[in-house]
Structures are given as structure tokens and as C-alpha cells.
Design a protein around this motif. Structure first.
Motif, PDB file in Angstrom:
ATOM      1  N   VAL A   7       1.303  -1.081  -0.002  1.00 15.18           N
ATOM      2  CA  VAL A   7      -0.106  -0.601   0.141  1.00 15.18           C
ATOM      3  C   VAL A   7       0.931   0.723   0.039  1.00 15.18           C
ATOM      4  O   VAL A   7       1.780   1.565   0.926  1.00 15.18           O
ATOM      5  CB  VAL A   7      -0.892   0.124   1.200  1.00 15.18           C
ATOM      6  N   ILE A  61      -6.745  -0.360   3.901  1.00 15.12           N
ATOM      7  CA  ILE A  61      -5.771  -2.291   4.787  1.00 15.12           C
ATOM      8  C   ILE A  61      -7.053  -2.814   5.072  1.00 15.12           C
ATOM      9  O   ILE A  61      -6.712  -3.923   5.079  1.00 15.12           O
ATOM     10  CB  ILE A  61      -4.519  -1.174   5.337  1.00 15.12           C
ATOM     11  N   LEU A  64      -8.446  -5.521   2.907  1.00  8.39           N
ATOM     12  CA  LEU A  64      -6.614  -5.914   2.401  1.00  8.39           C
ATOM     13  C   LEU A  64      -6.532  -7.513   3.386  1.00  8.39           C
ATOM     14  O   LEU A  64      -5.856  -8.440   3.623  1.00  8.39           O
ATOM     15  CB  LEU A  64      -5.636  -5.065   2.204  1.00  8.39           C
ATOM     16  N   ARG A  68      -4.772 -11.371   3.922  1.00  8.25           N
ATOM     17  CA  ARG A  68      -3.271 -10.273   2.770  1.00  8.25           C
ATOM     18  C   ARG A  68      -2.464  -9.490   3.696  1.00  8.25           C
ATOM     19  O   ARG A  68      -3.135  -9.039   4.985  1.00  8.25           O
ATOM     20  CB  ARG A  68      -3.843  -9.399   1.597  1.00  8.25           C
ATOM     21  N   VAL A  70       0.509  -6.549   4.259  1.00 10.83           N
ATOM     22  CA  VAL A  70       0.712  -5.797   3.828  1.00 10.83           C
ATOM     23  C   VAL A  70       1.608  -5.289   4.523  1.00 10.83           C
ATOM     24  O   VAL A  70       2.053  -5.411   5.389  1.00 10.83           O
ATOM     25  CB  VAL A  70      -0.933  -5.202   4.287  1.00 10.83           C
TER      26      VAL A  70
END
Length: 259
Positions: A7, A61, A64, A68, A70
Motif C-alpha cells: 500500500v 488496509i 486487504l 493478505r 500488507v
């Protein structure tokens, strides 16, 4: 394990477009990236503070980390909003909520790495702003003129490219400089700081001071400082180097998790 997703948080006066070269390099190496647009930069009317930035970062975020890992990369101004926005999104906290992912790494690029309660400028003032930051108290914006952009952001980039880059610069909300940090994610998440040594000398000195102050302030996870001979925006001037560095840092945190 699946590769983490990056990100990328842009700084003041910029837009997600500034990450274009880095996104391409990461993609060639098989890494995904997300580049949210932060409202304090370019909103009309300007935002009153940075709360919409924090909300956008958390929303991006939070979606995500459901499945996932990050890596959050912050440039310049977004070190403040990114550091504030990540409370409860670290890997351990996410696991406690039954989520599969989490924020596993922070990378600050010439960015504000600051503790809780930090305010760039006192409310109603332009204190701590360099002369190139042109403030309009009535309109509530801060701008950087085209002729000042190279010295501010693009020291090691040729003039022709700078002329193209300044077209994407936009007014920054003055209120965002008056906002106050409420969390310091670097206390809890493994952190790497990229120090750009060919940035403005005053900016380099300020970054070194912020790093040492953060380390001395108590609990922290600032594990590495990487000094690189480049200007303020290595994602434009040295995208291949930055891509390799980010991947190396992300692989490192993956290996630590596996151990």
C-alpha cells in the motif's frame, strides 16, 4: 506463503500518479500494489483536517488484511497519517480478530516518523513551514509554485521531467498541517526508514532528528535505516532500486514470520 501486497501512500501536494513507475516495477516482479488517493491533497473545497486521509487509509488496509499481509510505504507527509491510521491493523491484532492477514512491515521514505501527539503547525499558523510552502489562510490551502518544485521534491530529476511532474501537483489542505497524531504504528510494526541523502539538507537533518527522537522515545520497532544517495522522490528518480529494496524488506518480514 502468498506475497504481501504494497500500500503506497503519497505525500502532500501529490496524487497516486506519483507512484506510477514504482507500481510498474513491482508488477514486473510479481507484486501487487494499491495507491489510495488521500483527500487532503487536492480536494475542493479543502478538507478541514486529515481525518478523511486516516479514514481512507484504514478502509483500504482493513479490506486487504482480511486475507493478505500488507507492507505500508509512506512518503513524506503521509508518515503522519499512515502512522496514525494503523492502530489495530498489525499482524498480531488481526490474528486476534480471526483475520488471515495484517500489516507486517512499514517503510518510511523521507517521511515524518513521529510520536503520538505530534502537530506539524499550531492551529491557525504557518509555523514550521518552509518559505516555499505558500499558505492562503482564507482559502485554507498550501501550495508549492512550479519554480520551487525541483528544490522541494525532485532534486535529482532532469528539468524536462520536472516540468511534466509539476502538472500533477495540487493544493494541500492547510488544516492537515494543524492535525494531531494519535497513534505511532512504528512502535508495534517492524519498520525500515529510507533516508534520502541528496534531499534538501534541512530535510535530511530533520529526518535524522525524527529517527533518533523516535528511537529515544520508548518502545519502537525501527529496525533499519537505509541511506541512499537520491533526492526526495526515489520512486521517480530510482524506481528500480526502490522496488528491489521494498521486495527485500518484504521478504525479510515474511522469513521472520515463518521462523
Amino acid at each position: 506463503m502468498p506475497k504481501p501486497i504494497f500500500v503506497l501512500l503519497h505525500g502532500a501536494w501529490h496524487s497516486p500518479q506519483c507512484w506510477h513507475h514504482l507500481v510498474s516495477e513491482l508488477g514486473r516482479e510479481g507484486f501487487e500494489s494499491v495507491t489510495p488517493s488521500l483527500p487532503s491533497s487536492g480536494s475542493d473545497p479543502p478538507t478541514l483536517d486529515w481525518s478523511q486521509d486516516v479514514q481512507k487509509i484504514r478502509q483500504t488496509i482493513s479490506e486487504l488484511v482480511r486475507d493478505r499481509d500488507v507492507v505500508v510505504v509512506m512518503h513524506s507527509f503521509s508518515g503522519m497519517t499512515g502512522g496514525t491510521a494503523l492502530e489495530g491493523l498489525d499482524k498480531a491484532s488481526c490474528a486476534g480478530k480471526g483475520l488471515f492477514g495484517g500489516v507486517v512491515k512499514l517503510v518510511y521514505i523521507a517521511a515524518f516518523i513521529v510520536p503520538e501527539g505530534f502537530q506539524h503547525s499550531p492551529q491557525g499558523t504557518r509555523n514550521n513551514m518552509v518559505p516555499e510552502m505558500k499558505t492562503d489562510l482564507e482559502s485554507g490551502i498550501v501550495t508549492v509554485r512550479e519554480e520551487d518544485a525541483k528544490n522541494m521534491f525532485y532534486q535529482d530529476i532532469d528539468d524536462g521531467s520536472v516540468a511534466e511532474l509539476v502538472r500533477d501537483l495540487r493544493p494541500q489542505s492547510l488544516g492537515s498541517f494543524w492535525s494531531i497524531t494519535t497513534f505511532a504504528a512504528w512502535r508495534f510494526i517492524a519498520t525500515t526508514y529510507i533516508l534520502c541523502t541528496s534531499d534538501r539538507p534541512s530535510t535530511v537533518a530533520a529526518a535524522e532528528y525524527l529517527i533518533e527522537t523516535a528511537k529515544a522515545s520508548g518502545q519502537h520497532r525501527i529496525e533499519k535505516v537505509i541511506a541512499v544517495d537520491c533526492g526526495h522522490s526515489p520512486f521517480i528518480s530510482r524506481p528500480q532500486w526502490l522496488c528491489r529494496t521494498l521486495i527485500e524488506e518484504s521478504i525479510g518480514c515474511t522469513q521472520l514470520r515463518q521462523e
